[in-house]
Design a protein around this motif. Structure first.
Motif, short mmCIF file in Angstrom:
data_model
loop_
_atom_site.label_atom_id
_atom_site.label_comp_id
_atom_site.label_asym_id
_atom_site.label_seq_id
_atom_site.Cartn_x
_atom_site.Cartn_y
_atom_site.Cartn_z
N MET A 33 0.94 -1.14 0.10
CA MET A 33 0.10 0.05 -0.08
C MET A 33 0.79 1.14 0.07
SD MET A 33 -2.79 -1.12 2.76
CE MET A 33 -4.28 -0.42 1.95
N ALA A 34 0.51 2.32 -0.82
CA ALA A 34 1.42 3.52 -0.95
C ALA A 34 1.46 4.47 0.22
CB ALA A 34 1.11 4.07 -2.03
N TYR A 35 0.22 4.49 1.00
CA TYR A 35 0.21 5.68 2.15
C TYR A 35 0.66 5.01 3.58
CZ TYR A 35 -2.04 7.33 -2.44
OH TYR A 35 -2.25 7.57 -3.74
N SER A 36 0.91 6.22 4.19
CA SER A 36 1.37 5.87 5.57
C SER A 36 0.24 4.99 6.27
CB SER A 36 1.40 7.29 6.18
OG SER A 36 0.10 7.79 6.42
N ALA A 37 0.81 4.17 7.31
CA ALA A 37 0.00 3.48 8.22
C ALA A 37 -1.12 4.17 8.84
CB ALA A 37 0.84 2.54 9.11
N SER A 38 -0.91 5.27 9.29
CA SER A 38 -1.96 6.06 9.99
C SER A 38 -3.10 6.56 9.00
CB SER A 38 -1.22 7.19 10.64
OG SER A 38 -0.78 8.18 9.61
N ASP A 43 -5.56 1.81 7.13
CA ASP A 43 -6.15 1.28 8.10
C ASP A 43 -7.32 0.24 7.67
OD1 ASP A 43 -6.02 0.80 11.05
OD2 ASP A 43 -7.87 1.49 11.18
N THR A 44 -8.10 0.64 6.93
CA THR A 44 -9.22 -0.09 6.16
C THR A 44 -8.74 -1.35 5.80
OG1 THR A 44 -10.46 2.04 5.85
CG2 THR A 44 -10.91 -0.17 4.53
N GLY A 45 -7.54 -0.96 4.90
CA GLY A 45 -6.58 -2.40 4.27
C GLY A 45 -6.21 -3.22 5.52
N VAL A 64 -0.11 -6.74 5.34
CA VAL A 64 0.02 -5.46 4.80
C VAL A 64 1.19 -4.66 5.13
CG1 VAL A 64 -2.45 -4.91 4.63
CG2 VAL A 64 -1.26 -4.39 6.75
N HIS A 65 1.86 -3.94 3.78
CA HIS A 65 3.11 -3.18 3.87
C HIS A 65 2.73 -1.65 3.55
CE1 HIS A 65 5.21 -7.06 3.53
NE2 HIS A 65 4.30 -7.53 2.79
N PRO A 66 2.30 -1.06 4.43
CA PRO A 66 1.96 0.58 4.24
C PRO A 66 3.08 1.45 3.82
CG PRO A 66 1.74 0.09 6.67
CD PRO A 66 2.15 -1.03 5.69
N GLY A 67 2.81 2.63 3.49
CA GLY A 67 3.87 3.61 3.46
C GLY A 67 4.87 3.23 2.12
N TYR A 213 -2.92 16.50 6.34
CA TYR A 213 -3.03 16.07 7.87
C TYR A 213 -2.02 15.02 8.17
CZ TYR A 213 -4.47 14.63 12.42
OH TYR A 213 -4.70 14.49 13.62
N ASP A 214 -2.03 13.97 7.59
CA ASP A 214 -1.02 12.93 7.61
C ASP A 214 0.36 13.38 7.59
OD1 ASP A 214 -3.01 11.05 7.82
OD2 ASP A 214 -2.94 10.42 5.76
N ARG A 215 0.74 14.23 6.47
CA ARG A 215 1.93 14.79 6.52
C ARG A 215 2.45 15.81 7.19
NH1 ARG A 215 3.13 10.02 5.69
NH2 ARG A 215 5.19 10.50 5.48
N LYS A 216 1.52 16.32 8.01
CA LYS A 216 1.78 17.49 8.94
C LYS A 216 2.14 18.73 8.10
CE LYS A 216 3.55 15.55 13.31
NZ LYS A 216 3.14 14.03 13.23
N ILE A 217 1.65 19.03 7.12
CA ILE A 217 1.85 19.95 5.82
C ILE A 217 1.94 21.38 6.55
CG2 ILE A 217 -0.33 20.44 4.94
CD1 ILE A 217 2.42 19.37 2.82
#
Ligand code: PCA
Length: 328
Positions: A33-38, A43-45, A64-67, A213-217
């Motif tokens: 999976m390409a996106y961060s675990a958070s 999480d749905t995955g 699962v392998h996120p991020g 939000y995930d990336r604390k932009i």
């Protein structure tokens, strides 16, 4: 949207069968999976993976392998197609250059709400399933991202204000948007956003509140404009050879888990929209609608991009748009 009871009933029924089966043929499926675990997609995955492991009585364990830790976003589809992994999640609009149909969910201002994104998905599901099947991929479920808005360092009230800005893109449509607004597109995976912005490789982007939000932009950018331009989707796909080698009972469990994942993932995407926009505000960003002028100018660009997409997608694309419009 369909209530999850049918899926749940299927899972329970098939679980009973699966538990009676032997675990001798137990196998493990890797799920990049390409996106961060958070992130809610990841999480749905993870919940989907658990559902499959429990439901198949341990016949199939999904790891699962996120991020982007196993394969980066751009490599996930090929990895599933070629059987390097059994299953994975990908933003299909990232492959719009391969086939315009993959970009159906990223046409600016075509479907701008969760309700419309659902309808567009209903209209596109058949043709997308067929296209994926021709590529040795079986689609299991799909979940939309929250609506896409624009992030900038400084206040922007018109398209002219955007000129010359380095713009982080995530697919062909976002690169094209940058070109049409006079910005300079640079393609960057979500997993690499924080670093790219901190080092000045990019200083604007189009994305959901969720990814910012995930990336604390807020550590790099100050403004988020709620443009609601489109809601792109992530798609979970399994290699078709792996799928046809899976018992009917386990296929039923997986389909049930997938239906639940699509339902809960979509619900979480909606919940996450307001939560993450507040998170951006709490981080110190100015969050609000774009100026009337900016919205008007972006909509004109949307018309150009819709025409371009229809030219590329041909009769099949037109049929999807017609079916979608008929649902309005
Ligand atoms: N986040 C992903 C895709 C769309 C979104 O909201 C990203 O920015 O890469």
């Amino acid at each position: 949207m369909k209530a999850p009871y049918t899926a749940f009933t299927a899972v329970v029924a098939a679980t009973t069968v699966a538990l009676a089966a032997s675990v001798a043929g137990a196998e493990t499926w890797d799920m990049p999976m390409a996106y961060s675990a958070s992130n809610f997609h990841s999480d749905t995955g993870a919940q989907f993976a658990k559902c499959v492991t429990t439901g198949t009585g341990g016949d199939i364990t999904i790891t699962v392998h996120p991020g982007g830790s196993l394969f980066k976003g751009g490599d996930i589809k090929r990895a599933i197609q070629t059987g390097q992994v059994q299953i994975g999640e990908r933003l299909l609009s990232g492959h719009q250059n391969e086939n315009a149909l993959f970009g159906v969910d990223s046409v600016p201002f075509l479907a701008t709400s969760f309700d419309d994104a659902d309808k567009l998905w209903a209209a596109a599901k058949g043709p997308l399933n067929a296209l994926l099947a021709s590529q040795n991929l079986t689609l299991l479920y799909s979940v939309p991202w929250p609506p896409q808005g624009l992030y900038f360092k400084n206040e922007v009230t018109s398209v002219a204000d955007m000129e010359g800005t380095k713009f982080r893109s995530y697919n062909a449509a976002t690169s094209r948007l940058a070109e049409l607004t006079g910005m300079l597109p640079v393609s960057i995976e979500a997993a690499e956003i924080s670093q790219a912005f901190a080092t000045g490789v990019a200083d604007s982007m189009v994305s959901s509140g969720s990814t910012g939000y995930d990336r604390k932009i807020w550590e790099s950018l100050n403004y988020f404009y709620e443009v609601d331009a489109w809601l792109p989707r992530n798609y979970v796909m399994v290699n078709s050879d792996v799928w046809s080698g899976t018992s009917e009972a386990n296929q039923n469990v997986i389909r049930g888990c997938a239906e639940l994942a699509e339902y809960t993932g979509t619900w979480r995407s909606k919940e996450y929209t307001g939560f993450t926009l507040q998170g951006l505000r709490d981080g110190g960003m100015t969050v609000g609608p774009a100026s009337e002028q900016m919205v008007g100018e972006l909509k004109e660009i949307g018309v150009t991009m819709t025409t371009e997409w229809l030219e590329a997608a041909g009769a099949e694309g037109q049929a999807i748009i017609d079916a979608f419009k008929a649902m309005q």
